[in-house]
Motif scaffolding. Structure first.
Motif, PDB file in Angstrom:
ATOM      1  N   GLY A  31     -17.200 -12.537  31.731  1.00  0.00           N
ATOM      2  CA  GLY A  31     -17.293 -11.166  32.222  1.00  0.00           C
ATOM      3  C   GLY A  31     -16.124 -10.754  33.095  1.00  0.00           C
ATOM      4  N   PRO A  32     -16.031  -9.452  33.417  1.00  0.00           N
ATOM      5  CA  PRO A  32     -14.861  -8.908  34.106  1.00  0.00           C
ATOM      6  C   PRO A  32     -14.747  -9.288  35.577  1.00  0.00           C
ATOM      7  CG  PRO A  32     -16.507  -7.193  33.788  1.00  0.00           C
ATOM      8  CD  PRO A  32     -16.983  -8.380  33.019  1.00  0.00           C
ATOM      9  N   GLU A  33     -15.843  -9.785  36.198  1.00  0.00           N
ATOM     10  CA  GLU A  33     -15.804 -10.156  37.616  1.00  0.00           C
ATOM     11  C   GLU A  33     -15.822 -11.669  37.821  1.00  0.00           C
ATOM     12  OE1 GLU A  33     -17.976  -6.950  40.213  1.00  0.00           O
ATOM     13  OE2 GLU A  33     -19.294  -7.554  38.558  1.00  0.00           O
ATOM     14  N   VAL A  34     -15.606 -12.392  36.759  1.00  0.00           N
ATOM     15  CA  VAL A  34     -15.668 -13.861  36.820  1.00  0.00           C
ATOM     16  C   VAL A  34     -14.324 -14.427  37.265  1.00  0.00           C
ATOM     17  CG1 VAL A  34     -15.895 -15.944  35.391  1.00  0.00           C
ATOM     18  CG2 VAL A  34     -17.486 -14.022  35.090  1.00  0.00           C
ATOM     19  N   ARG A  35     -14.383 -15.496  38.059  1.00  0.00           N
ATOM     20  CA  ARG A  35     -13.191 -16.212  38.495  1.00  0.00           C
ATOM     21  C   ARG A  35     -13.364 -17.694  38.150  1.00  0.00           C
ATOM     22  NH1 ARG A  35     -15.110 -12.844  41.669  1.00  0.00           N
ATOM     23  NH2 ARG A  35     -16.187 -14.310  43.040  1.00  0.00           N
ATOM     24  N   LEU A  36     -12.481 -18.189  37.296  1.00  0.00           N
ATOM     25  CA  LEU A  36     -12.521 -19.588  36.885  1.00  0.00           C
ATOM     26  C   LEU A  36     -11.361 -20.335  37.531  1.00  0.00           C
ATOM     27  CD1 LEU A  36     -13.259 -19.200  33.046  1.00  0.00           C
ATOM     28  CD2 LEU A  36     -14.894 -19.362  34.936  1.00  0.00           C
ATOM     29  N   GLY A  37     -11.651 -21.407  38.261  1.00  0.00           N
ATOM     30  CA  GLY A  37     -10.622 -22.183  38.937  1.00  0.00           C
ATOM     31  C   GLY A  37      -9.799 -23.016  37.974  1.00  0.00           C
ATOM     32  N   ASP A  38      -8.772 -23.651  38.523  1.00  0.00           N
ATOM     33  CA  ASP A  38      -7.871 -24.463  37.704  1.00  0.00           C
ATOM     34  C   ASP A  38      -8.645 -25.548  36.953  1.00  0.00           C
ATOM     35  OD1 ASP A  38      -5.867 -22.965  38.851  1.00  0.00           O
ATOM     36  OD2 ASP A  38      -5.132 -24.581  40.159  1.00  0.00           O
ATOM     37  N   GLY A  39      -8.325 -25.680  35.669  1.00  0.00           N
ATOM     38  CA  GLY A  39      -8.884 -26.768  34.881  1.00  0.00           C
ATOM     39  C   GLY A  39     -10.326 -26.607  34.466  1.00  0.00           C
ATOM     40  N   VAL A  40     -10.934 -25.455  34.711  1.00  0.00           N
ATOM     41  CA  VAL A  40     -12.311 -25.234  34.246  1.00  0.00           C
ATOM     42  C   VAL A  40     -12.325 -25.239  32.718  1.00  0.00           C
ATOM     43  CG1 VAL A  40     -14.144 -23.498  34.060  1.00  0.00           C
ATOM     44  CG2 VAL A  40     -13.129 -24.012  36.282  1.00  0.00           C
ATOM     45  N   GLU A  41     -13.363 -25.832  32.138  1.00  0.00           N
ATOM     46  CA  GLU A  41     -13.504 -25.849  30.688  1.00  0.00           C
ATOM     47  C   GLU A  41     -14.874 -25.324  30.287  1.00  0.00           C
ATOM     48  OE1 GLU A  41     -13.218 -28.829  26.795  1.00  0.00           O
ATOM     49  OE2 GLU A  41     -13.004 -29.658  28.833  1.00  0.00           O
ATOM     50  N   LEU A  42     -14.885 -24.327  29.406  1.00  0.00           N
ATOM     51  CA  LEU A  42     -16.104 -23.822  28.782  1.00  0.00           C
ATOM     52  C   LEU A  42     -16.081 -24.327  27.337  1.00  0.00           C
ATOM     53  CD1 LEU A  42     -16.021 -20.108  30.031  1.00  0.00           C
ATOM     54  CD2 LEU A  42     -16.752 -22.163  31.272  1.00  0.00           C
ATOM     55  N   LYS A  43     -17.005 -25.215  26.995  1.00  0.00           N
ATOM     56  CA  LYS A  43     -16.928 -25.916  25.711  1.00  0.00           C
ATOM     57  C   LYS A  43     -17.017 -24.948  24.527  1.00  0.00           C
ATOM     58  CE  LYS A  43     -16.719 -30.350  26.907  1.00  0.00           C
ATOM     59  NZ  LYS A  43     -15.595 -31.229  26.504  1.00  0.00           N
ATOM     60  N   SER A  44     -18.131 -24.256  24.385  1.00  0.00           N
ATOM     61  CA  SER A  44     -18.312 -23.237  23.348  1.00  0.00           C
ATOM     62  C   SER A  44     -19.623 -22.512  23.610  1.00  0.00           C
ATOM     63  CB  SER A  44     -18.333 -23.838  21.941  1.00  0.00           C
ATOM     64  OG  SER A  44     -19.537 -24.538  21.704  1.00  0.00           O
ATOM     65  N   HIS A  45     -19.740 -21.250  23.140  1.00  0.00           N
ATOM     66  CA  HIS A  45     -20.977 -20.479  23.245  1.00  0.00           C
ATOM     67  C   HIS A  45     -21.498 -20.414  24.691  1.00  0.00           C
ATOM     68  CE1 HIS A  45     -20.812 -21.734  18.995  1.00  0.00           C
ATOM     69  NE2 HIS A  45     -21.459 -20.605  18.736  1.00  0.00           N
ATOM     70  N   VAL A  46     -20.603 -20.416  25.656  1.00  0.00           N
ATOM     71  CA  VAL A  46     -20.976 -20.316  27.069  1.00  0.00           C
ATOM     72  C   VAL A  46     -20.838 -18.860  27.506  1.00  0.00           C
ATOM     73  CG1 VAL A  46     -20.386 -20.995  29.433  1.00  0.00           C
ATOM     74  CG2 VAL A  46     -20.265 -22.680  27.570  1.00  0.00           C
ATOM     75  N   VAL A  47     -21.826 -18.367  28.259  1.00  0.00           N
ATOM     76  CA  VAL A  47     -21.764 -17.028  28.842  1.00  0.00           C
ATOM     77  C   VAL A  47     -21.633 -17.163  30.353  1.00  0.00           C
ATOM     78  CG1 VAL A  47     -22.990 -14.863  29.214  1.00  0.00           C
ATOM     79  CG2 VAL A  47     -23.132 -16.007  26.990  1.00  0.00           C
ATOM     80  N   VAL A  48     -20.585 -16.550  30.908  1.00  0.00           N
ATOM     81  CA  VAL A  48     -20.413 -16.487  32.360  1.00  0.00           C
ATOM     82  C   VAL A  48     -20.334 -15.014  32.725  1.00  0.00           C
ATOM     83  CG1 VAL A  48     -19.130 -17.258  34.370  1.00  0.00           C
ATOM     84  CG2 VAL A  48     -19.119 -18.653  32.291  1.00  0.00           C
ATOM     85  N   ALA A  49     -21.277 -14.536  33.522  1.00  0.00           N
ATOM     86  CA  ALA A  49     -21.416 -13.103  33.792  1.00  0.00           C
ATOM     87  C   ALA A  49     -21.418 -12.851  35.298  1.00  0.00           C
ATOM     88  CB  ALA A  49     -22.706 -12.587  33.161  1.00  0.00           C
TER      89      ALA A  49
END
Length: 261
Positions: A31-49
Motif C-alpha cells: 500500500g501507499p503508506e507502507v515503509r519496508l526497511g532494508d533487506g525486507v523480503e515478501l515471498k509471494s501473495h503478501v498484502v501489506v496495507a
C-alpha cells in the motif's frame, strides 16, 4: 531503492517507501503508506496495507495479511499504525492489525520474532523481542507479550492480558489472566504450573536465580497475592525477583494466574 527487486506481477502503490535490497515476490500488494526497511523480503501473495512499518531483514511468507484494518466494530477508519521490528519471520496466513484510537493507535512488534502459520496479532498489542507464536495462536486486542515468550500452538490470549518475560504457554491453552515472568502455564483454561525451567536455563539463569524465584513463588502462594508482593518488594531481592514483583505491582486490566498454594 538500490538492488531492490520487484516481480512484474506485484503492485507497489505510489508513496510506498522501500529500503535497499528489498525483494517483493509475485502477486504481492504493498500500500501507499507502507515503509519496508532494508533487506525486507515478501515471498509471494503478501498484502501489506495501512500505515505500516516493517523493520530490516524481516521475511514474510505467502498469503500473510499485514496492516489490514482492526477487527473491532468500534474502529471508524481513524489513522492508526502497525510497527514491526527487524529480522522477524512471519509465516503463511499470519495476520497483524494496526491499533485503534481507543487503544493508543499503535500495534507494535519487536525484533527477531517467529510468527508461525496462521497466527493473529490483534489491534493495540505490544509484542516484545524474540517472541515465538506457534501455529494458529490468536492474540486478542490490547495484550502485552514481553520478550522471549513462547506461546504453544492453537492457544488463545484474552484481550488486555499481559504475559511476562520468558514465560511459556503450553499448546491448546486459553489464557484469561496475567502470566508472571518465567512462568509455565498450560491447560484448557491456563493454570500456573511452576517456573519455565527450560527457558530459564536456555537464557543462562544460574541455580541461585532459580532458587530465589522458587522461594518468591512460595511466598506469593500464601495470603493476599498483591499484599505478599508488596511486602516482598520492600526487602532485598534479586534482579529476577524484582522483575516479577514489578510485573505484579504494575498496571493491569486482568487478574493473575497464581502459583498453587
Amino acid at each position: 531503492m538500490a538492488d531492490t527487486a520487484i516481480h512484474p506481477s506485484a503492485i507497489v502503490e505510489t508513496g510506498a517507501e522501500l529500503g535497499q535490497g528489498v525483494r517483493i515476490g509475485p502477486f504481492c500488494h504493498v500500500g501507499p503508506e507502507v515503509r519496508l526497511g532494508d533487506g525486507v523480503e515478501l515471498k509471494s501473495h503478501v498484502v501489506v496495507a495501512g500505515d505500516t512499518e516493517i523493520g530490516a531483514e524481516t521475511v514474510i511468507f505467502p498469503f500473510a495479511c499485514i496492516g489490514g484494518i482492526p477487527q473491532d466494530l468500534k474502529f471508524q477508519g481513524e489513522r492508526t499504525r502497525l510497527v514491526i521490528g527487524a529480522r522477524n519471520r512471519i509465516r503463511e496466513y499470519v495476520t497483524m492489525n494496526p491499533g485503534t484510537a481507543g487503544g493508543g493507535g499503535l500495534t507494535q512488534v519487536g525484533d527477531d520474532g517467529l510468527f508461525m502459520a496462521s497466527c493473529h496479532v490483534a489491534h493495540d498489542c505490544r509484542i516484545g523481542d524474540r517472541v515465538i507464536l506457534v501455529n494458529s495462536v490468536a492474540v486478542a486486542g490490547h495484550c502485552v507479550i514481553e520478550d522471549e515468550v513462547i506461546v504453544g500452538g492453537l492457544s488463545g490470549i484474552h484481550q488486555f492480558v499481559r504475559i511476562g518475560r520468558g514465560a511459556m504457554i503450553g499448546a491448546l491453552t486459553m489464557v484469561t489472566a496475567d502470566v508472571l515472568p518465567h512462568a509455565l502455564v498450560s491447560g484448557p483454561r491456563g493454570q500456573f504450573e511452576g517456573l519455565n525451567l527450560v527457558g530459564l536455563k536456555r537464557r543462562g539463569a544460574d541455580r541461585g536465580d532459580i532458587a530465589a524465584l522458587r522461594d518468591l513463588l512460595a511466598a506469593l502462594a500464601t495470603g493476599s497475592f498483591r499484599d505478599a508482593a508488596r511486602a516482598r518488594a520492600e526487602g532485598e531481592v534479586t534482579p529476577m525477583e524484582r522483575e516479577v514483583l514489578d510485573f505484579i505491582l504494575g498496571p493491569s486490566e486482568r487478574s493473575f494466574l497464581k502459583p498453587p498454594a
